[in-house]
Design a protein around this motif. Sequence first.
Motif, PDB file in Angstrom:
ATOM      1  N   LYS A   1       9.319  -6.115 -16.687  1.00  0.00           N
ATOM      2  CA  LYS A   1       9.351  -5.944 -18.137  1.00  0.00           C
ATOM      3  C   LYS A   1      10.037  -7.379 -18.722  1.00  0.00           C
ATOM      4  O   LYS A   1       9.921  -7.721 -20.062  1.00  0.00           O
ATOM      5  CB  LYS A   1      10.328  -4.975 -18.723  1.00  0.00           C
ATOM      6  N   GLN A   2      10.524  -8.184 -17.689  1.00  0.00           N
ATOM      7  CA  GLN A   2      10.969  -9.667 -18.501  1.00  0.00           C
ATOM      8  C   GLN A   2       9.512 -10.238 -18.921  1.00  0.00           C
ATOM      9  O   GLN A   2       8.637 -10.187 -18.444  1.00  0.00           O
ATOM     10  CB  GLN A   2      11.722 -10.359 -17.256  1.00  0.00           C
ATOM     11  N   THR A   3      10.034 -10.972 -19.851  1.00  0.00           N
ATOM     12  CA  THR A   3       8.927 -11.586 -20.686  1.00  0.00           C
ATOM     13  C   THR A   3       8.930 -13.380 -20.527  1.00  0.00           C
ATOM     14  O   THR A   3      10.041 -13.937 -20.463  1.00  0.00           O
ATOM     15  CB  THR A   3       8.739 -11.227 -22.102  1.00  0.00           C
ATOM     16  N   ARG A   4       7.744 -13.871 -20.820  1.00  0.00           N
ATOM     17  CA  ARG A   4       7.784 -15.765 -20.746  1.00  0.00           C
ATOM     18  C   ARG A   4       6.390 -15.715 -21.407  1.00  0.00           C
ATOM     19  O   ARG A   4       5.706 -14.939 -21.793  1.00  0.00           O
ATOM     20  CB  ARG A   4       7.508 -15.962 -19.483  1.00  0.00           C
ATOM     21  N   SER A   5       6.350 -17.197 -21.735  1.00  0.00           N
ATOM     22  CA  SER A   5       4.932 -17.627 -22.362  1.00  0.00           C
ATOM     23  C   SER A   5       4.582 -18.740 -21.405  1.00  0.00           C
ATOM     24  O   SER A   5       5.423 -19.178 -20.733  1.00  0.00           O
ATOM     25  CB  SER A   5       5.201 -18.169 -23.789  1.00  0.00           C
ATOM     26  N   PHE A   6       3.318 -18.863 -21.189  1.00  0.00           N
ATOM     27  CA  PHE A   6       2.654 -19.749 -20.269  1.00  0.00           C
ATOM     28  C   PHE A   6       1.592 -20.517 -20.955  1.00  0.00           C
ATOM     29  O   PHE A   6       0.871 -20.052 -21.667  1.00  0.00           O
ATOM     30  CB  PHE A   6       2.128 -19.022 -19.144  1.00  0.00           C
ATOM     31  N   LEU A   7       1.870 -22.083 -20.516  1.00  0.00           N
ATOM     32  CA  LEU A   7       0.707 -22.926 -21.223  1.00  0.00           C
ATOM     33  C   LEU A   7       0.086 -23.778 -20.014  1.00  0.00           C
ATOM     34  O   LEU A   7       0.453 -24.115 -19.168  1.00  0.00           O
ATOM     35  CB  LEU A   7       1.685 -24.002 -21.898  1.00  0.00           C
ATOM     36  N   HIS A   8      -1.406 -23.713 -20.098  1.00  0.00           N
ATOM     37  CA  HIS A   8      -2.110 -24.272 -19.432  1.00  0.00           C
ATOM     38  C   HIS A   8      -2.135 -25.681 -19.440  1.00  0.00           C
ATOM     39  O   HIS A   8      -1.739 -26.327 -20.271  1.00  0.00           O
ATOM     40  CB  HIS A   8      -3.545 -23.866 -19.700  1.00  0.00           C
ATOM     41  N   ILE A   9      -2.218 -26.450 -18.196  1.00  0.00           N
ATOM     42  CA  ILE A   9      -1.917 -27.948 -18.064  1.00  0.00           C
ATOM     43  C   ILE A   9      -2.787 -28.739 -18.818  1.00  0.00           C
ATOM     44  O   ILE A   9      -2.270 -29.748 -19.804  1.00  0.00           O
ATOM     45  CB  ILE A   9      -2.173 -28.464 -16.767  1.00  0.00           C
ATOM     46  N   THR A  10      -4.148 -28.343 -19.501  1.00  0.00           N
ATOM     47  CA  THR A  10      -4.774 -29.030 -20.238  1.00  0.00           C
ATOM     48  C   THR A  10      -4.284 -29.193 -21.693  1.00  0.00           C
ATOM     49  O   THR A  10      -4.317 -30.388 -22.414  1.00  0.00           O
ATOM     50  CB  THR A  10      -6.336 -28.737 -20.353  1.00  0.00           C
ATOM     51  N   GLU A  11      -3.594 -28.158 -22.117  1.00  0.00           N
ATOM     52  CA  GLU A  11      -3.018 -28.123 -23.457  1.00  0.00           C
ATOM     53  C   GLU A  11      -1.701 -28.804 -23.320  1.00  0.00           C
ATOM     54  O   GLU A  11      -1.402 -29.530 -24.430  1.00  0.00           O
ATOM     55  CB  GLU A  11      -2.646 -26.363 -23.844  1.00  0.00           C
ATOM     56  N   ALA A  12      -0.985 -28.768 -22.163  1.00  0.00           N
ATOM     57  CA  ALA A  12       0.365 -29.419 -22.144  1.00  0.00           C
ATOM     58  C   ALA A  12       0.165 -30.900 -22.166  1.00  0.00           C
ATOM     59  O   ALA A  12       0.645 -31.825 -22.874  1.00  0.00           O
ATOM     60  CB  ALA A  12       0.845 -28.954 -20.596  1.00  0.00           C
TER      61      ALA A  12
END
Length: 339
Positions: free
Chosen positions: A221-232
């Motif tokens: 249930k722990q949460t995160r957000s993830f960003l794809h490398i092309t966006e980064a």
Amino acid sequence: MSAKKKVLVCGAGGFIGSHVSKRLKSEGHHVVGVDLKPPSFSETVADEFYLQDLTQFTETLELFRRDAFDEVFQFAADMGGAGYINTGEHDDEVVWNSMAINLNVVKSCVLTGVKRVFYASSACVYPEHDQLEEFNPGLKEELAYPADPDSEYGWEKLFSERLYATFARKNSLEVRIARFHNIFGEEGTWDGGKEKAPAAVCRKVALVEDGGVMAVWGDGKQTRSFLHITEAVEGIFRLMRSDHDQPLNIGSDQLISINELYDLVAEFDGKQFTKEHDLSAPQGVRGRNSDNTLVESVLGWRPSKPLHEGLKTTYEWIKEQILERGNCESEETCVSQAD
Ligand code: NAD
């Protein structure tokens, strides 16, 4: 296109550094890369690439003296996912190695007249007390103080932010600092212990038998957000070319639990499995998310695509990697081959 620059990429053999090197080359710049190792999944595109240990000051300064660099991108660090930075087992190496690298890089920048340096900081700088709930509305940049990161890795990142800012204040060096919130994608580490959650989940889903059992760290249930490398990479370049000299989040604000991340990846091949939660496994903070208000107003940037798009291409890439390695039929055999 901007004028051709001479650019040094520290950590050019790593995940983000190798993608940034490609973008720099596509813009026509002269790229010099340095790392302990070459990129793991493709040939380097750098014009020159040096295998070198940036914890050694004399050698680092010599490298900087090879050319008059207009810009330095500093990605080199001793880092990994929760299994590496949240167990406490590697803390002394993580802190010493990354600290030594940053001390050497910033001093070499100043001694050789580098105009601008990009420093890769992390969302791990944010205080633990703002990340105790599963629902996290987003961490604004100003929340970093009063400081209380949950890991030594985060403390090192926070101190290094201050280190670069201190040198910038007293010298003509310009500093751009990004706080990355979990960047993932193709050509990122996907096994061996230093991989981060999205890559680990993709690998585990690719290897699990349909109808089998899936071990999940924590209650999921722990949460995160993830960003794809092309966006980064787009965010990194906008920040580096901007006038903004304060730390800025580069991340996604699409919050997702680890259980939901498994479900999302499982949909790609229509796999079903029973989750078995390991409550003793390392998990890091309870909930972490990026607040993109400031970065959007300063850079006009925010992630342009939903998580599942980047996750799908990453999943397909990890499946190819598993096939290429061969003989890797289950999670156990695959992981033990990587050790
Ligand atoms: P990575 O591990 O793929 O790249 C780091 C590179 O630094 C590696 O190739 C490693 O060999 C190199 N390195 C380590 N010690 C070195 C030394 N002594 N001398 C020379 N090179 C050395 O990691 P990444 O995901 O590309 O991350 C790049 C930077 O961004 C790091 O500073 C990391 O802390 C930061 N960051 C990344 C994320 C993420 O989600 N990927 C999130 C927050 C912050």
